[in-house]
Design an enzyme around this catalytic site. Structure first.
Site, short mmCIF file in Angstrom:
data_model
loop_
_atom_site.label_atom_id
_atom_site.label_comp_id
_atom_site.label_asym_id
_atom_site.label_seq_id
_atom_site.Cartn_x
_atom_site.Cartn_y
_atom_site.Cartn_z
N PRO A 9 42.18 36.69 41.61
CG PRO A 9 41.37 38.31 43.00
CD PRO A 9 42.54 37.88 42.29
CD GLU A 10 40.47 31.63 37.51
OE1 GLU A 10 39.52 31.11 36.95
OE2 GLU A 10 41.61 31.13 37.52
#
Length: 271
Positions: free
Chosen positions: A2-3
DNA sequence: ATGGGCACCTGGCTGC
DNA sequence: TGCAGCCAGGTGCCCA
């Protein structure tokens, strides 16, 4: 992981189910996360009401009556809201069991993620204290980026991924933002001209905003609070598209390695 | 101060 | 079918 867009999507997704709820119990099935959970972890959370859920960089911050819970999803982590009686699956390491029959469940195959309880201001926590400005905030503008790139020899892509200069931009969105700005990822930061930074800053902001609107990017593991994937993958211009035609000019997308990570770019559109 | 490289982990895919 | 090798949304830390 996840960014930023995936963490933001998770944040918005869990908020309705979590805010103002009380933590009934905490089940730790696997304490060996990136930083091992201390024996005291469950007891520090149990009985507390969750007042708010926010995000700083790629950290989720759950404000409690006393202290806060800080969560990082690492490379492969996710947080889901489930009925409390849902049987745990593989890699479901921690359950935060809430009143009203819900449970916030942390799953992370690679265990690069982490959870921390802090009794103090979470923004003063050692992991959050030195973080740079938010890319979607007003403090991130051309003037700021110009100051950070001056005299820096590192490749512009690596600079964008350095959380002490700007947070939240990971491997996917660094490549995507540089494509949108027409800048080669290998250019030394100090060689990127002011006019290009003028394009790069809005490119970062729009790619992150667009991705949040699409619920983030799912490559492998990522799911939102409801267990659904993100739909930004189909909007990616270069990431994981090596050899495929550029969506603007048809030139095959190239792949190279920077800082032991894959970089993708269009050799025609990016100079 | 800056830059480079490694480490932490599991799982999925490829090619022999 | 098995297995070795390589790759994957991050980032803290150690060394030159």
């Amino acid at each position: 992981m996840p960014e930023l867009p995936e963490v933001e999507t998770t944040c918005r997704g869990i908020a309705p189910a979590v805010c103002a709820r009380r933590i009934k119990s905490v089940v730790v099935r696997e304490h060996r996360l990136r930083w091992p959970l201390p024996k005291t972890f469950a007891a520090q959370l149990e009985g507390q009401r969750i007042l708010d859920v926010g995000r700083r960089a790629k950290y989720l911050v759950l404000t409690l009556e006393r202290g806060a819970l800080i969560v990082h999803l690492g490379m492969s982590g996710s947080l889901r809201v489930l009925p409390a009686e849902t049987p745990p699956q593989k890699h479901d390491h921690v359950d935060i069991v809430l009143n009203l029959g819900h449970c916030l469940r942390f799953n992370d195959p690679r265990r690069f993620g982490s959870m921390h309880f802090t009794a103090d201001d979470p923004l003063e926590h050692a992991l959050l204290r030195k973080l740079a400005p938010e890319p979607l905030g007003e403090a991130f503008h051309t003037e700021y980026l110009a100051k950070q790139t001056a005299r820096r020899k590192v490749a512009i892509k690596l600079l964008l991924m350095n959380a002490s200069l700007v947070v939240g931009v990971g491997n996917i969105y660094a490549s995507e933002a540089l494509f949108r700005a027409g800048v080669r990822p290998t250019r030394p930061a100090r060689k990127v001209k002011r006019a290009e930074l003028d394009k790069l800053v809005p490119a970062i902001k729009t790619v992150l905003s667009d991705a949040i609107r699409a619920g983030g990017t799912t490559l492998r593991d990522y799911v939102n609070a409801d267990g659904a994937p993100g739909y930004f993958r189909q909007k990616l211009f270069v990431y994981e598209r090596a050899g495929e035609p550029c969506r603007k000019c048809k030139t095959p997308i190239k792949q190279l390695t920077q800082g032991q990570r894959s970089t993708y770019y269009c050799p025609t559109c990016q100079v």
